[in-house]
Design an enzyme around this catalytic site. Sequence first.
Site, PDB file in Angstrom:
ATOM      1  N   ARG A  50     -34.400 -28.807 -16.930  1.00  0.00           N
ATOM      2  CA  ARG A  50     -33.845 -29.817 -16.032  1.00  0.00           C
ATOM      3  C   ARG A  50     -32.363 -30.063 -16.320  1.00  0.00           C
ATOM      4  O   ARG A  50     -31.930 -30.028 -17.454  1.00  0.00           O
ATOM      5  CB  ARG A  50     -34.615 -31.133 -16.168  1.00  0.00           C
ATOM      6  N   LYS A 191     -40.486 -32.973 -10.923  1.00  0.00           N
ATOM      7  CA  LYS A 191     -40.108 -34.232 -11.543  1.00  0.00           C
ATOM      8  C   LYS A 191     -39.449 -35.197 -10.562  1.00  0.00           C
ATOM      9  O   LYS A 191     -39.464 -36.419 -10.781  1.00  0.00           O
ATOM     10  CB  LYS A 191     -39.196 -33.977 -12.742  1.00  0.00           C
ATOM     11  N   HIS A 210     -46.604 -40.586 -17.698  1.00  0.00           N
ATOM     12  CA  HIS A 210     -46.296 -39.213 -18.103  1.00  0.00           C
ATOM     13  C   HIS A 210     -47.280 -38.855 -19.208  1.00  0.00           C
ATOM     14  O   HIS A 210     -47.018 -39.048 -20.393  1.00  0.00           O
ATOM     15  CB  HIS A 210     -44.855 -39.129 -18.612  1.00  0.00           C
ATOM     16  N   SER A 228     -42.371 -33.363 -24.585  1.00  0.00           N
ATOM     17  CA  SER A 228     -42.504 -31.907 -24.663  1.00  0.00           C
ATOM     18  C   SER A 228     -42.593 -31.462 -26.118  1.00  0.00           C
ATOM     19  O   SER A 228     -41.830 -31.915 -26.975  1.00  0.00           O
ATOM     20  CB  SER A 228     -41.302 -31.240 -23.989  1.00  0.00           C
ATOM     21  N   LYS A 232     -49.374 -32.186 -25.638  1.00  0.00           N
ATOM     22  CA  LYS A 232     -50.040 -32.912 -24.552  1.00  0.00           C
ATOM     23  C   LYS A 232     -50.924 -32.006 -23.700  1.00  0.00           C
ATOM     24  O   LYS A 232     -52.094 -32.314 -23.431  1.00  0.00           O
ATOM     25  CB  LYS A 232     -48.946 -33.582 -23.705  1.00  0.00           C
ATOM     26  N   THR A 233     -50.374 -30.881 -23.271  1.00  0.00           N
ATOM     27  CA  THR A 233     -51.142 -29.942 -22.442  1.00  0.00           C
ATOM     28  C   THR A 233     -52.220 -29.244 -23.264  1.00  0.00           C
ATOM     29  O   THR A 233     -53.375 -29.126 -22.842  1.00  0.00           O
ATOM     30  CB  THR A 233     -50.199 -28.904 -21.810  1.00  0.00           C
ATOM     31  N   ASP A 247     -50.168 -33.641 -16.879  1.00  0.00           N
ATOM     32  CA  ASP A 247     -48.807 -34.171 -17.006  1.00  0.00           C
ATOM     33  C   ASP A 247     -48.537 -35.515 -16.349  1.00  0.00           C
ATOM     34  O   ASP A 247     -47.851 -36.342 -16.931  1.00  0.00           O
ATOM     35  CB  ASP A 247     -47.817 -33.151 -16.445  1.00  0.00           C
ATOM     36  N   ARG A 312     -42.400 -21.147 -18.854  1.00  0.00           N
ATOM     37  CA  ARG A 312     -43.403 -21.978 -18.183  1.00  0.00           C
ATOM     38  C   ARG A 312     -44.363 -21.138 -17.344  1.00  0.00           C
ATOM     39  O   ARG A 312     -44.010 -20.084 -16.813  1.00  0.00           O
ATOM     40  CB  ARG A 312     -42.722 -22.988 -17.271  1.00  0.00           C
TER      41      ARG A 312
END
Length: 524
Positions: A50, A191, A210, A228, A232-233, A247, A312
């Site tokens: 980003r 996002k 988030h 990140s 989390k994933t 997410d 990604r």
Amino acid sequence: MLDGTGISPFFAVHANLAASELAAIALERQEGVLSEDGALAVYTGVHTGRSAKDKFIVDEPEVRKDVWWTDTNQKMAPQNFQRLTDTVRGYLSGQELFTQDLYAGADPAHRIKVRVVTTNAWHALFARNMFIRPPVEELADFTPDYVVLHAPDLELDAATFAIRSATAVTLSFGQKLIVIAGTQYAGEIKKSIFTVMNWLLPAKGVLPMHCSANVDGKGNSALFFGLSGTGKTTLSSDRHRPLIGDDEHGWSDEGVFNFEGGCYAKVIRLNKDAEPDIWNASHRFGVVLENVTVKSGGKLDLDDASRTENTRSCYPTHFIPNAVENGRGGKPLHVLMLTADAFGVLPPVAKLTPEQAMYHFLSGYTARIAGTEKGLGNAPEATFSACFGAPFLPRPPALYGSLLRERLARGNVSCWLVNTGWTGGVYGQGQRMSLKHTRAILSAVLGDKLNDAEFEQEPFFGLSVPKAVDGVPANLLNPVNAWADKNAYAEQADKLVQLFAKNAQSFEADVSADIMKAAVGKKQ
């Protein structure tokens, strides 16, 4: 197909093409290459993440007082936005276009309709994978609530629009319009819509989050907050617990719902044995792989970080075998706040009081290390992101914190801090928490095996640490026991406490004193 966009096309417009059609066109246009498994691999050029410093919100009178103006929510004057939209619309009118009509929000009571207009087939495929795909019969009279004008190859003149560079990611809440130009990185689309949901839902009493989420056999949800690199994933992808999403979610009176219909997993050094579901989902037709190296014969090299550490994989949620089909779950019973503490100070698991949960939610701590981001030295660097998602919060963090506190108070919710970072020393000296041990901790927490556990309080943050967890060596649970040099541990712990305290000054005036007191241990 272009109603509400302000575009008058001169060339072909491809509306709502299926994944197979978009992949075929992307290959024909040489937008990417196909892996041996059928995934579409693309390169996003200089923008591999980003462009946080190029994000703007239009300074419109009707929203001005409610926006949290920061260096990632920069003001754009309405006249400059008008100039920008005119330029982008003119540019898009002269291009072959791809549009996708999609939903954001699995709960019909809280969803919005989104129309994405872009110049690349692969970006259209990304959006189709990422958001919720309406049934065909609902497309005939589709009228968008928000429009995304996406011009990735259009480099802007910074002086003309009073911006920083040739890139702009700009949101107008008044016009319900998002304009993205000068960046190929597809995460900007994702996002931007998340920011919109963060803007809209608090007024409806819904907490936008988030986080990733999964459910137990009875449909009760668990939430995994984290920045990140905290897992989390990875940790929410559990074959024994159906996945809601990885997410972005909302927490309403009815329960938890996914904002999206897809996953956007980091895949650098992805291991098939450790993360089989994400691995399998990333090795099939219909996937979009960003900045992943494809070797001769179409074989993926997931260890190659020469382009970026931020490689990604974007795939529909149903590529995960046990994903929840409707993207919804019951009310949460467990909230886990993940951090990758590279100072080796925080325990692998600690039970949080509601006040501590608020403090750590508003802090949003993790640590960055060399090798994960450009410009970092050998020492770990603390980073704080309010609500674990500050760049996507258009309103002040305390508003979202208050919503969390209300939700926690209404239900029997247990809150936990889980450190997936380092133990026994700082990064470079200690060891990374093993995924095996972290999964054992999650099994104990989510299986309510710690309800009657014996706890001890660590002295720096006042955290309650269990004395025993099945499958985890006892010496790891209280972090001081894992350090050979106890004085070095105390020095690092005190340093981290001070970093937390300094960051807390940003929200101290907006929260009650009990929240600030809850973060202080006996040593302080």
